[in-house]
Design a protein around this motif. Structure first.
Motif, mmCIF file in Angstrom:
data_model
loop_
_atom_site.group_PDB
_atom_site.id
_atom_site.type_symbol
_atom_site.label_atom_id
_atom_site.label_comp_id
_atom_site.label_asym_id
_atom_site.label_seq_id
_atom_site.Cartn_x
_atom_site.Cartn_y
_atom_site.Cartn_z
ATOM 1 N N UNK A 1 -11.439 14.839 7.381
ATOM 2 C CA UNK A 1 -11.401 15.263 5.988
ATOM 3 C C UNK A 1 -12.568 14.711 5.189
ATOM 4 N N UNK A 2 -13.015 13.512 5.519
ATOM 5 C CA UNK A 2 -14.053 12.871 4.729
ATOM 6 C C UNK A 2 -15.462 13.292 5.129
ATOM 7 N N UNK A 3 -15.584 14.238 6.048
ATOM 8 C CA UNK A 3 -16.907 14.587 6.564
ATOM 9 C C UNK A 3 -17.705 15.481 5.623
ATOM 10 N N UNK A 4 -17.074 15.991 4.574
ATOM 11 C CA UNK A 4 -17.778 16.859 3.656
ATOM 12 C C UNK A 4 -18.069 18.221 4.249
ATOM 13 N N UNK A 5 -17.195 18.681 5.121
ATOM 14 C CA UNK A 5 -17.406 19.930 5.841
ATOM 15 C C UNK A 5 -16.229 20.857 5.549
ATOM 16 N N UNK A 6 -16.452 22.161 5.502
ATOM 17 C CA UNK A 6 -15.376 23.072 5.175
ATOM 18 C C UNK A 6 -14.744 23.660 6.427
ATOM 19 N N UNK A 7 -13.944 24.728 6.209
ATOM 20 C CA UNK A 7 -13.075 25.223 7.268
ATOM 21 C C UNK A 7 -13.798 25.662 8.532
ATOM 22 N N UNK A 8 -14.984 26.236 8.391
ATOM 23 C CA UNK A 8 -15.695 26.752 9.561
ATOM 24 C C UNK A 8 -16.746 25.781 10.072
ATOM 25 N N UNK A 9 -16.739 24.555 9.581
ATOM 26 C CA UNK A 9 -17.726 23.575 10.001
ATOM 27 C C UNK A 9 -17.346 22.910 11.315
ATOM 28 N N UNK A 10 -18.241 22.067 11.792
ATOM 29 C CA UNK A 10 -18.014 21.352 13.041
ATOM 30 C C UNK A 10 -18.853 20.085 13.054
ATOM 31 N N UNK A 11 -18.513 19.206 13.975
ATOM 32 C CA UNK A 11 -19.237 17.948 14.179
ATOM 33 C C UNK A 11 -19.640 17.879 15.642
ATOM 34 N N UNK A 12 -20.866 17.470 15.886
ATOM 35 C CA UNK A 12 -21.341 17.251 17.251
ATOM 36 C C UNK A 12 -21.707 15.779 17.409
ATOM 37 N N UNK A 13 -21.177 15.153 18.446
ATOM 38 C CA UNK A 13 -21.517 13.767 18.784
ATOM 39 C C UNK A 13 -22.421 13.799 20.009
ATOM 40 N N UNK A 14 -23.644 13.293 19.859
ATOM 41 C CA UNK A 14 -24.630 13.329 20.931
ATOM 42 C C UNK A 14 -24.948 11.905 21.371
ATOM 43 N N UNK A 15 -25.055 11.704 22.664
ATOM 44 C CA UNK A 15 -25.331 10.379 23.194
ATOM 45 C C UNK A 15 -26.388 10.464 24.288
ATOM 46 N N UNK A 16 -27.332 9.533 24.240
ATOM 47 C CA UNK A 16 -28.378 9.435 25.250
ATOM 48 C C UNK A 16 -28.359 8.020 25.810
ATOM 49 N N UNK A 17 -27.822 7.809 27.035
ATOM 50 C CA UNK A 17 -27.796 6.465 27.628
ATOM 51 C C UNK A 17 -29.211 5.969 27.912
ATOM 52 N N UNK A 18 -29.462 4.709 27.565
ATOM 53 C CA UNK A 18 -30.770 4.076 27.790
ATOM 54 C C UNK A 18 -30.552 2.700 28.410
ATOM 55 N N UNK A 19 -29.994 2.669 29.602
ATOM 56 C CA UNK A 19 -29.703 1.392 30.253
ATOM 57 C C UNK A 19 -28.570 0.670 29.552
ATOM 58 N N UNK A 20 -28.874 -0.490 28.963
ATOM 59 C CA UNK A 20 -27.866 -1.253 28.237
ATOM 60 C C UNK A 20 -27.864 -0.897 26.746
ATOM 61 N N UNK A 21 -28.520 0.191 26.407
ATOM 62 C CA UNK A 21 -28.491 0.724 25.052
ATOM 63 C C UNK A 21 -28.063 2.178 25.100
ATOM 64 N N UNK A 22 -27.711 2.706 23.945
ATOM 65 C CA UNK A 22 -27.385 4.127 23.845
ATOM 66 C C UNK A 22 -27.848 4.627 22.491
ATOM 67 N N UNK A 23 -28.527 5.754 22.513
ATOM 68 C CA UNK A 23 -28.873 6.415 21.260
ATOM 69 C C UNK A 23 -27.745 7.368 20.915
ATOM 70 N N UNK A 24 -27.235 7.209 19.705
ATOM 71 C CA UNK A 24 -26.072 7.983 19.288
ATOM 72 C C UNK A 24 -26.420 8.743 18.016
ATOM 73 N N UNK A 25 -25.993 9.989 17.945
ATOM 74 C CA UNK A 25 -26.285 10.799 16.767
ATOM 75 C C UNK A 25 -25.080 11.680 16.459
ATOM 76 N N UNK A 26 -24.756 11.789 15.184
ATOM 77 C CA UNK A 26 -23.682 12.664 14.725
ATOM 78 C C UNK A 26 -24.308 13.756 13.868
#
Length: 389
Positions: free
Chosen positions: A168-193
């Motif tokens: 609800x708090x995402x500021x998105x309406x009925x037809x919206x969506x969220x994508x969670x993207x992750x790129x593993x980098x060894x002992x790190x991870x790049x994360x993007x929403x």
């Protein structure tokens, strides 16, 4: 005869004018009107009575009133979408038999297409079409059929990507969506929403962070929808990986000591401040909760402890946890030996067994509980709408 006549006069109904006056006194009192509306029971009925007048609509749609209404009458579970291994489309199985929800149930059952449900929230479905040439995602709103199917544009190509309907708090309406993207980098991870608003052809980066991992990223079994900037993933090693976007931190959460098998599922519930773990052992069901601010395994607290599943007891067999709704009211279970699907309402302990479904193997079932929309969608009045009050 005189006494009988006097008694009849005492018990006779008041004249029509007096009755109308009494009703008018009640309904002209805003406090009494709100209390009456509060007892309607279903949001669908609330929307219908709001059409009586502008005054009724004003009271029924007021945020403070809706908060009270929701505490007394949480969004109803209409049914669930069930897809077995190899099936091209899910089928809808009604749970509620309330006549006030008949239209919503009929519309939910009319959702058609060859698709896999990625997420199901607040009366909407995020689906992945079965297409041999492409993996296409779309949002369906079965309760509002005029919306049709809203196709999502392709998301950036990363190593790992999950699609969800927004909180609800995402500021998105009925037809919206969220994508969670992750790129593993060894002992790190790049994360993007990334966030997609209705009608947009482009994903917008909402959050991004490079997070240190406690160990190289383990294989992930599934990921929960993001809640308040936190992403929870169950790893195949039996830990819960929490990625905190705002703090750019991560941790591996230990399971409660008594959870020694993988017969459980996770949920963040509707409020999103607590992580729930729903676990079955034999014919007993237990639920734990952990504050989202905690990373200490000792902070797991029992909500329901070793609740017996009566149907499993009577059949003398074990149960497997399949799914739970967002309100944490219903848990869906599989009876291993008799190969039967069932659900339990946690508060009342009532159970329903679906013998008629003839489901072959619970290990390959995909179940998505489907609930009423909240908040209810009230009509948008025009200046020429003829509503009194």
């Amino acid at each position: 005869m005189e006494a009988e006549r006097e008694g009849a006069e005492l018990t006779a109904p008041p004249p029509p004018a007096a009755s109308a006056a009494a009703v008018s006194v009640v309904f002209d009192d805003d406090d009494l009107l709100r209390e009456i509306l509060l007892r309607l029971g279903f949001a669908t009925t609330l929307v219908r009575v709001a059409l009586v007048s502008r005054r009724w609509l004003r009271h029924a749609s007021h945020p403070a009133f809706l908060r009270r209404f929701r505490r007394l009458h949480p969004p109803a579970l209409l049914g669930f979408y069930l897809r077995e291994l190899g099936a091209w489309a899910p089928r809808f199985v009604p749970v509620s038999r309330a006549p006030e929800l008949a239209t919503a149930i009929r519309r939910a059952g009319a959702a058609e297409g060859h698709f896999f449900i990625s997420d199901c929230r607040n009366g909407r479905l995020l689906v992945t079409d079965f297409d041999p040439t492409a993996c296409r995602h779309a949002v369906l709103s079965p309760l509002r059929p005029a919306r049709g199917k809203a196709a999502l544009p392709p998301a950036p190509k990363w190593s790992l990507i999950w699609f969800f309907l927004p909180e609800k708090a995402a500021g998105c309406d009925d037809d919206g969506a969220v994508a969670v993207l992750m790129l593993p980098l060894g002992t790190k991870a790049k994360l993007q929403v990334d966030l997609l608003t209705s009608g947009s052809a482009t994903w917008v980066v909402r959050r991004t962070a490079v997070i240190d991992l406690p160990e190289p990223l383990p294989p992930i079994a599934y990921t929960l929808p993001p809640v308040e900037g936190k992403v929870y993933s169950l790893t195949k090693c039996g830990h819960i990986l929490r990625l905190d976007m705002a703090a750019a931190e991560s941790c591996l959460l230990q399971l409660p000591d008594r959870v020694s098998t993988d017969n459980f599922t996770l949920s963040c519930g509707e409020e999103g401040s607590v992580l729930f773990l729903i676990h079955a052992e034999g014919y007993l069901l237990s639920i734990w909760q952990l504050p989202m601010t905690s990373s200490d395994a000792d902070d797991w607290a029992v909500v329901y402890d070793k609740v017996p599943v009566r149907e499993a007891c009577s059949r003398r067999e074990d149960v497997m946890v399949l799914a739970v709704d967002y309100n944490l009211e219903f848990v869906f279970l599989w009876l291993r030996s008799s190969a039967v699907l069932m659900h339990m309402h946690l508060e009342s302990r009532s159970e329903k067994v679906y013998d008629e479904l003839k489901v072959r193997d619970g290990r390959f079932l995909d179940i998505n509980p489907f609930m009423m929309v909240w908040p209810p969608v009230f009509p948008a009045l025009r200046d020429d709408d003829n509503l009194d009050g």
